[in-house]
Scaffold this motif. Structure first.
Motif, mmCIF file in Angstrom:
data_model
loop_
_atom_site.group_PDB
_atom_site.id
_atom_site.type_symbol
_atom_site.label_atom_id
_atom_site.label_comp_id
_atom_site.label_asym_id
_atom_site.label_seq_id
_atom_site.Cartn_x
_atom_site.Cartn_y
_atom_site.Cartn_z
ATOM 1 N N GLY A 46 51.926 -19.964 -13.009
ATOM 2 C CA GLY A 46 50.590 -19.749 -12.649
ATOM 3 C C GLY A 46 50.242 -20.827 -11.700
ATOM 4 O O GLY A 46 49.573 -20.625 -10.573
ATOM 5 N N GLU A 47 50.713 -21.984 -11.985
ATOM 6 C CA GLU A 47 50.137 -23.017 -11.001
ATOM 7 C C GLU A 47 50.675 -22.889 -9.605
ATOM 8 O O GLU A 47 50.035 -23.135 -8.717
ATOM 9 C CB GLU A 47 50.520 -24.432 -11.854
ATOM 10 N N LEU A 48 51.979 -22.682 -9.591
ATOM 11 C CA LEU A 48 52.885 -22.563 -8.517
ATOM 12 C C LEU A 48 52.268 -21.233 -7.445
ATOM 13 O O LEU A 48 51.970 -21.424 -6.382
ATOM 14 C CB LEU A 48 54.180 -22.550 -8.658
ATOM 15 N N ALA A 49 51.826 -20.173 -8.281
ATOM 16 C CA ALA A 49 51.542 -19.211 -7.548
ATOM 17 C C ALA A 49 50.273 -19.252 -7.064
ATOM 18 O O ALA A 49 49.649 -18.865 -5.924
ATOM 19 C CB ALA A 49 51.428 -17.936 -8.684
ATOM 20 N N VAL A 50 49.268 -20.148 -7.695
ATOM 21 C CA VAL A 50 47.820 -20.189 -7.099
ATOM 22 C C VAL A 50 47.991 -21.165 -6.002
ATOM 23 O O VAL A 50 46.996 -21.280 -4.955
ATOM 24 C CB VAL A 50 46.911 -20.926 -8.270
#
Length: 280
Positions: free
Chosen positions: A158-162
């Motif tokens: 999730g962190e990488l996608a955001v």
């Protein structure tokens, strides 16, 4: 002549009475007409589903609070942080952004990675508008139902996608359903992210009127006097009630605090290692 004067007075009285009836009480249904304009300002609309345009100066914006950990996140009386989970989503998040801009304040947007991937232009706009960016896992998983490795994989994805969608570092995180553990909190902190808690849950995800959401939020705020307000930019009722909520906050002298991440001099993992050594 006297008869003409009497008829003229009657006509003028009727006209004034008609004008007084045009000022209707706010609608409590989920419509933009339920938005209450603060005294001395006017609301303009570009259509039934458009965000209200508020004219006039606002004094709702407060200080910028730089934090490197949850311990730094200390609010004074009459200070609030506006946080929005689960977005971004077109037609909702953009309205929230417009309303925040009208009032001259910023929010903290805890984005779901999958949503940011689906709507990267909107996610980037949230960041470019100067709002605080956080993550909320990749697909809003209940991390308490996963083992530690799977939970962290969900957090990191999730962190990488955001990060990719917004083009900015993700320095804040909120647990979906607020389902957490001490081990997960520590591991997320090691990634230089501040875990965002909730002080005031607006419960805007319930199928209630915007007026009810506003009332609940203000009632809880009156009891606490300050705090992090949880909202969701994916719901129509949230965009509908937000101008009313911000107007009430402004009228009662509250200030909206903007969050900014401050990197520590030493990485969190080194600090944690040092603490571990000193406790042995």
């Amino acid at each position: 002549m006297y008869r003409f004067f009497i008829l003229t007075c009657m006509a003028l009285t009727a006209a004034l009475s008609a004008c007084s009836t045009t000022k209707q009480a706010p609608d409590t249904s989920i419509k933009t007409s339920s938005v209450i304009a603060p005294e001395g300002r006017k609301l303009g609309y570009a259509g039934d589903d458009a965000a209200p345009r508020m004219s006039g100066w606002h004094h709702l914006a407060g200080r910028t609070l730089e934090v490197s950990s949850l311990a730094d996140l200390k609010l004074q009386d009459k200070e609030v942080i506006l946080s929005f989970d689960d977005g971004p989503i077109p037609g909702r998040t953009d309205k929230v952004l417009a309303i925040l801009d009208q009032f001259g304040v910023k929010g903290a947007f805890m984005m779901v990675g999958e949503m940011a991937e689906l709507h990267p232009a909107l996610a980037r706009k949230v960041a470019e508008d100067g709002n605080t960016i956080g993550s909320h896992t990749y697909d809003h998983a209940d991390l308490s139902s996963l083992d530690f490795d799977a939970a962290m994989a969900e957090v990191i994805k999730g962190e990488l996608a955001v990060t990719k969608a917004t083009g900015t570092d993700v320095s804040f995180f909120r647990f979906p359903y607020l389902a957490e553990s001490h081990r997960l909190r520590a591991a997320i902190a090691m990634r230089d992210m501040v875990v965002m808690d909730v002080d005031i849950d607006s419960k805007d995800y319930f199928a209630v009127t915007p007026a009810s959401v506003t009332q609940r939020t203000m009632d809880l705020l009156h009891k606490r006097g300050r705090g992090i307000i949880l909202m969701h930019d994916i719901h129509k009722r949230t965009a509908t009630m937000l101008p009313t909520l911000l107007s009430e906050l402004e009228t009662e002298g509250y200030k909206v605090v903007m969050l900014k991440f401050k990197k520590t001099q030493a990485p969190n993992n080194l600090v944690a290692s040092a603490d571990l050594v000193t406790t042995r």
